[in-house]
Write a protein that holds these residues in place. Structure first.
Motif, mmCIF file in Angstrom:
data_model
loop_
_atom_site.group_PDB
_atom_site.id
_atom_site.type_symbol
_atom_site.label_atom_id
_atom_site.label_comp_id
_atom_site.label_asym_id
_atom_site.label_seq_id
_atom_site.Cartn_x
_atom_site.Cartn_y
_atom_site.Cartn_z
ATOM 1 N N VAL A 32 -4.373 -4.840 -5.714
ATOM 2 C CA VAL A 32 -4.327 -3.503 -5.144
ATOM 3 C C VAL A 32 -5.498 -2.718 -5.733
ATOM 4 O O VAL A 32 -5.564 -2.512 -6.945
ATOM 5 N N VAL A 33 -6.418 -2.318 -4.873
ATOM 6 C CA VAL A 33 -7.608 -1.583 -5.316
ATOM 7 C C VAL A 33 -7.399 -0.108 -4.982
ATOM 8 O O VAL A 33 -7.194 0.252 -3.827
ATOM 9 N N GLY B 17 11.119 2.605 -11.252
ATOM 10 C CA GLY B 17 11.737 2.184 -9.994
ATOM 11 C C GLY B 17 13.186 2.561 -9.952
ATOM 12 O O GLY B 17 13.653 3.351 -10.759
ATOM 13 N N PRO B 18 13.914 2.003 -9.071
ATOM 14 C CA PRO B 18 13.479 0.996 -8.114
ATOM 15 C C PRO B 18 12.788 1.623 -6.896
ATOM 16 O O PRO B 18 13.169 2.696 -6.440
ATOM 17 N N LEU B 19 11.783 0.927 -6.397
ATOM 18 C CA LEU B 19 11.074 1.333 -5.191
ATOM 19 C C LEU B 19 11.732 0.643 -4.001
ATOM 20 O O LEU B 19 12.237 -0.469 -4.117
ATOM 21 N N LEU B 20 11.708 1.286 -2.855
ATOM 22 C CA LEU B 20 12.321 0.721 -1.648
ATOM 23 C C LEU B 20 11.238 0.158 -0.737
ATOM 24 O O LEU B 20 10.322 0.874 -0.332
ATOM 25 N N ALA B 21 11.345 -1.128 -0.414
ATOM 26 C CA ALA B 21 10.355 -1.762 0.461
ATOM 27 C C ALA B 21 10.577 -1.384 1.910
ATOM 28 O O ALA B 21 9.628 -1.163 2.655
ATOM 29 N N SER B 22 11.833 -1.316 2.337
ATOM 30 C CA SER B 22 12.149 -1.014 3.731
ATOM 31 C C SER B 22 12.913 0.301 3.797
ATOM 32 O O SER B 22 13.999 0.427 3.230
ATOM 33 N N VAL C 11 -4.896 4.397 -2.062
ATOM 34 C CA VAL C 11 -5.140 2.956 -2.142
ATOM 35 C C VAL C 11 -6.285 2.607 -1.206
ATOM 36 O O VAL C 11 -6.254 2.935 -0.017
ATOM 37 N N GLN C 12 -7.303 1.944 -1.748
ATOM 38 C CA GLN C 12 -8.464 1.542 -0.945
ATOM 39 C C GLN C 12 -8.175 0.271 -0.151
ATOM 40 O O GLN C 12 -8.440 0.201 1.034
ATOM 41 N N SER C 13 -7.619 -0.751 -0.823
ATOM 42 C CA SER C 13 -7.312 -1.999 -0.123
ATOM 43 C C SER C 13 -6.237 -2.771 -0.879
ATOM 44 O O SER C 13 -6.051 -2.581 -2.078
ATOM 45 N N VAL C 14 -5.544 -3.637 -0.145
ATOM 46 C CA VAL C 14 -4.540 -4.523 -0.711
ATOM 47 C C VAL C 14 -4.784 -5.895 -0.117
ATOM 48 O O VAL C 14 -4.965 -6.030 1.090
ATOM 49 N N SER D 127 0.833 -1.197 0.000
ATOM 50 C CA SER D 127 0.000 0.000 0.000
ATOM 51 C C SER D 127 0.869 1.249 0.000
ATOM 52 O O SER D 127 0.596 2.214 -0.725
ATOM 53 N N ARG D 128 1.950 1.218 0.767
ATOM 54 C CA ARG D 128 2.868 2.357 0.811
ATOM 55 C C ARG D 128 3.613 2.527 -0.513
ATOM 56 O O ARG D 128 3.817 3.647 -0.988
ATOM 57 N N LEU D 129 4.017 1.399 -1.151
ATOM 58 C CA LEU D 129 4.744 1.485 -2.417
ATOM 59 C C LEU D 129 3.888 2.081 -3.533
ATOM 60 O O LEU D 129 4.380 2.808 -4.392
#
Length: 191
Positions: free
Chosen positions: A97-98, A113-118, A61-64, A52-54
């Protein structure tokens, strides 16, 4: 394909494969059309909150929801107990991901990207820390477990009583073909 990294220290990227969620003509899906992003190859360390954060820069974002394999339904038919269910094997998953608006899907499809997960502000547990928190979460609260078992047993006793009452009403009453159901309720138990 969107490259993601676990942290800034990691040099190699992992790829998430994304596309708009679509189903064939005539097939029903409870996922909203035009607002759902289908994500493949989600690594085990990515949680629903992390995804959701990514994807939040693309729109609200409504839901994941993470699943082991693709599915048309967005929820299970019956609610599962948090105490009595098999633990899923950790591994790569798929995600739905909605977004709240349809523009979120198109923005996610062109995401670079790249996107960071942490990150430092949102750390993702891994290694021994993840194992310890998973073990701590697996130990049930005795009072919550007792309440769930008591609720289940009350519903079970009620259902059995209804079935016995229904069987007692049908006893001795002929069916549409004229047959009468006879049950043996003698004084001596059957050997």
């Amino acid at each position: 394909a969107i490259p993601i990294k676990f942290s800034e220290k990691q040099q190699a990227s992992h790829y998430l494969y994304v596309r708009e969620h679509r189903v064939r003509e005539g097939t029903k899906s409870s996922w909203p059309q035009k607002r759902t992003l289908f994500v493949l190859n989600v690594p085990p360390y990515c949680t629903e909150e992390c995804l959701s954060r990514l994807f939040s820069p693309c729109g609200p974002v409504q839901s994941v929801q993470l699943q082991e394999k693709p599915d048309l339904a967005d929820s299970a038919e019956e609610p599962k107990s948090k105490f009595f269910h098999p633990t899923p094997v950790p591994g790569f998953q798929v995600a739905y991901v909605v977004f709240q608006k349809a523009g979120g899907v198109s923005a996610a499809l062109v995401l670079k990207g790249p996107l960071l997960a942490s990150t430092e502000s949102h750390p993702v547990k891994s290694g021994i820390h993840k194992w310890i928190s998973g073990y701590a979460d697996s130990v049930p609260d005795p009072e919550a477990l007792r309440a769930e078992v008591d609720t289940f047993m009350e519903m079970y006793d009620k259902r059995i009583a209804e079935e016995e009452a229904k069987a007692k009403e049908e006893e001795g009453v002929p069916d549409e073909e004229g047959w009468v159901k006879v049950t043996r309720r003698g004084r001596r138990p059957v050997l």
